[in-house]
Design a protein around this motif. Structure first.
Motif, PDB file in Angstrom:
ATOM      1  N   ARG A  10      42.768  40.126  39.244  1.00 15.84           N
ATOM      2  CA  ARG A  10      42.252  40.828  40.428  1.00 15.84           C
ATOM      3  C   ARG A  10      42.306  39.947  41.664  1.00 15.84           C
TER       4      ARG A  10
ATOM      5  N   CYS B 137      45.784  39.538  42.825  1.00 16.55           N
ATOM      6  CA  CYS B 137      46.241  40.774  43.457  1.00 16.55           C
ATOM      7  C   CYS B 137      45.751  40.845  44.902  1.00 16.55           C
TER       8      CYS B 137
ATOM      9  N   ILE C 295      43.029  45.375  38.169  1.00 24.04           N
ATOM     10  CA  ILE C 295      43.975  45.660  39.249  1.00 24.04           C
ATOM     11  C   ILE C 295      44.077  47.167  39.469  1.00 24.04           C
TER      12      ILE C 295
END
Length: 102
Positions: free
Chosen positions: A44, A47, A93
């Protein structure tokens, strides 16, 4: 944001997904792509960092912008096609890409 999604997918899945995009989005999607370097594994935080670098927004802005991009893409691909690509992503994500836009 499209590059962040593209680079997390395998080359075959990324190309299959791109085939559904209209020409303008497909051009943006493929811009700068090196299929020999994918998939790029990131979580995450990775990302968000990649999106900040690519889109030039703050980390706080990523969860607001990502679902808008997802919504635009969804309007231009066959039903279920975006979801099939997103299913290949880790859940943390997917959560960024599918935040409510309300």
């Amino acid at each position: 944001m499209l590059h962040t999604l593209r680079d997390r997918l395998t080359g075959d899945v990324a190309a299959h997904f791109a085939a559904q995009l209209p020409d303008l989005l497909r051009g943006a999607y493929y811009d700068g792509w090196d299929p020999s370097t994918v998939p790029v594994k990131y979580d995450r935080e990775g990302c968000v960092y990649r999106s900040v670098q690519e889109v030039k927004v703050t980390a706080e802005g990523v969860p607001r912008i990502a679902p808008v991009v997802t919504g635009v893409v969804r309007e231009h691909v066959s039903p279920g096609h975006l979801e099939a690509a997103q299913e290949r992503l880790p859940h943390d994500i997917q959560a960024i890409l599918l935040q409510p836009t309300g």
